[in-house]
Design a protein around this motif. Structure first.
Motif, PDB file in Angstrom:
ATOM      1  N   LEU A   2       0.836  -1.190   0.000  1.00  0.00           N
ATOM      2  CA  LEU A   2       0.000   0.000   0.000  1.00  0.00           C
ATOM      3  C   LEU A   2       0.874   1.243   0.000  1.00  0.00           C
ATOM      4  O   LEU A   2       1.838   1.326   0.762  1.00  0.00           O
ATOM      5  N   PRO A   3       0.569   2.225  -0.847  1.00  0.00           N
ATOM      6  CA  PRO A   3       1.355   3.473  -0.825  1.00  0.00           C
ATOM      7  C   PRO A   3       1.209   4.162   0.533  1.00  0.00           C
ATOM      8  O   PRO A   3       0.124   4.153   1.128  1.00  0.00           O
ATOM      9  N   PRO A   4       2.276   4.772   1.063  1.00  0.00           N
ATOM     10  CA  PRO A   4       2.222   5.405   2.388  1.00  0.00           C
ATOM     11  C   PRO A   4       1.155   6.498   2.484  1.00  0.00           C
ATOM     12  O   PRO A   4       0.506   6.636   3.520  1.00  0.00           O
ATOM     13  N   ASP A   5       0.951   7.262   1.409  1.00  0.00           N
ATOM     14  CA  ASP A   5      -0.062   8.319   1.455  1.00  0.00           C
ATOM     15  C   ASP A   5      -1.459   7.732   1.626  1.00  0.00           C
ATOM     16  O   ASP A   5      -2.303   8.292   2.344  1.00  0.00           O
ATOM     17  N   ASP A   6      -1.721   6.592   0.971  1.00  0.00           N
ATOM     18  CA  ASP A   6      -3.028   5.954   1.113  1.00  0.00           C
ATOM     19  C   ASP A   6      -3.236   5.478   2.545  1.00  0.00           C
ATOM     20  O   ASP A   6      -4.310   5.667   3.132  1.00  0.00           O
ATOM     21  N   LEU A   7      -2.215   4.852   3.132  1.00  0.00           N
ATOM     22  CA  LEU A   7      -2.331   4.372   4.504  1.00  0.00           C
ATOM     23  C   LEU A   7      -2.580   5.532   5.456  1.00  0.00           C
ATOM     24  O   LEU A   7      -3.442   5.451   6.337  1.00  0.00           O
ATOM     25  N   LEU A  34      -5.993  -3.783   4.905  1.00  0.00           N
ATOM     26  CA  LEU A  34      -6.335  -4.459   6.162  1.00  0.00           C
ATOM     27  C   LEU A  34      -5.081  -4.976   6.865  1.00  0.00           C
ATOM     28  O   LEU A  34      -4.961  -4.910   8.092  1.00  0.00           O
ATOM     29  N   GLU A  35      -4.144  -5.503   6.095  1.00  0.00           N
ATOM     30  CA  GLU A  35      -2.894  -6.005   6.685  1.00  0.00           C
ATOM     31  C   GLU A  35      -2.104  -4.861   7.324  1.00  0.00           C
ATOM     32  O   GLU A  35      -1.597  -4.987   8.447  1.00  0.00           O
ATOM     33  N   GLU A  36      -2.005  -3.728   6.632  1.00  0.00           N
ATOM     34  CA  GLU A  36      -1.298  -2.571   7.186  1.00  0.00           C
ATOM     35  C   GLU A  36      -2.028  -2.046   8.425  1.00  0.00           C
ATOM     36  O   GLU A  36      -1.397  -1.656   9.404  1.00  0.00           O
ATOM     37  N   HIS A  37      -3.344  -2.057   8.388  1.00  0.00           N
ATOM     38  CA  HIS A  37      -4.134  -1.588   9.530  1.00  0.00           C
ATOM     39  C   HIS A  37      -3.892  -2.486  10.744  1.00  0.00           C
ATOM     40  O   HIS A  37      -3.741  -1.998  11.880  1.00  0.00           O
ATOM     41  N   ARG A  38      -3.837  -3.810  10.543  1.00  0.00           N
ATOM     42  CA  ARG A  38      -3.544  -4.739  11.657  1.00  0.00           C
ATOM     43  C   ARG A  38      -2.147  -4.478  12.220  1.00  0.00           C
ATOM     44  O   ARG A  38      -1.957  -4.497  13.437  1.00  0.00           O
ATOM     45  N   LEU A  39      -1.191  -4.221  11.331  1.00  0.00           N
ATOM     46  CA  LEU A  39       0.174  -3.941  11.784  1.00  0.00           C
ATOM     47  C   LEU A  39       0.209  -2.674  12.640  1.00  0.00           C
ATOM     48  O   LEU A  39       0.859  -2.640  13.696  1.00  0.00           O
TER      49      LEU A  39
END
Length: 190
Positions: A2-7, A34-39
């Protein structure tokens, strides 16, 4: 990934319309988000680590500050005794040379006259013979025709000057000081 700006936009709760459409249409994008959000949630759940009270005082107690070096009055490079001695010697030698030349003017005129007659008698005829030999070559007439007109001579001189400057510009990297490379860093210091 996921691009950092999107996250950042999703974590701030303000995704753009395009990001929301991509979330709804792309399974890969949705899984990555979802994976980045869990992290991020796992990282936020970790306990914060802070040094114990007095940590800074204990570290600063171990620091040894060296005594400042004595301040030395800096003299300019030309003001050292050795340099001043060399300059004085050169000045005295030059003054002595001027004085001797003024005192022995007749001798100097005789030496200059002898040297002039030697150059005129030996070197001038040799130079004239070399010029005559060069003028006898077939290319000499072409060069004379090319440089005979002042406008063409100026054009040739301009072209040669431009070629010289072009060569200097093309080879400017050879004339530049080398850049220092940091040891073990694998890149050039800027």
């Amino acid at each position: 990934m996921l691009p950092p700006d999107d996250l950042d936009a999703w974590l701030a709760g303000a995704p753009t319309r395009a990001q929301r459409i991509q979330f709804e249409t792309s399974e890969e994008y949705r899984e990555a988000l979802l994976e980045e959000h869990r992290l991020v949630e796992l990282l936020q759940a970790l306990p914060t680590v802070a040094p114990r009270a007095g940590f800074a005082d204990r570290v600063m107690a171990r620091v040894q500050v060296p005594a400042p070096a004595p301040v030395r009055r800096a003299l300019p490079a030309w003001a050292t005794r050795r340099t001043l001695g060399i300059a004085a010697t050169l000045a005295v030698s030059l003054g002595g040379s001027v004085w001797w030349t003024a005192a022995n003017e007749a001798l100097v005129r005789g030496l200059v006259g002898a040297a002039t007659s030697t150059v005129t008698g030996l070197w001038v005829p040799a130079a004239q013979a070399q010029v005559a030999a060069m003028a006898a070559h077939p290319w000499a007439l072409r060069v004379e025709q090319l440089l005979g007109d002042p406008a063409r001579a100026a054009a040739v001189a301009s072209a040669l000057g431009a070629a010289y400057l072009g060569g200097l510009l093309a080879l400017r990297r050879l004339l530049a000081a080398p850049q220092a490379t940091l040891a073990g860093a694998g890149h050039v210091a800027r």
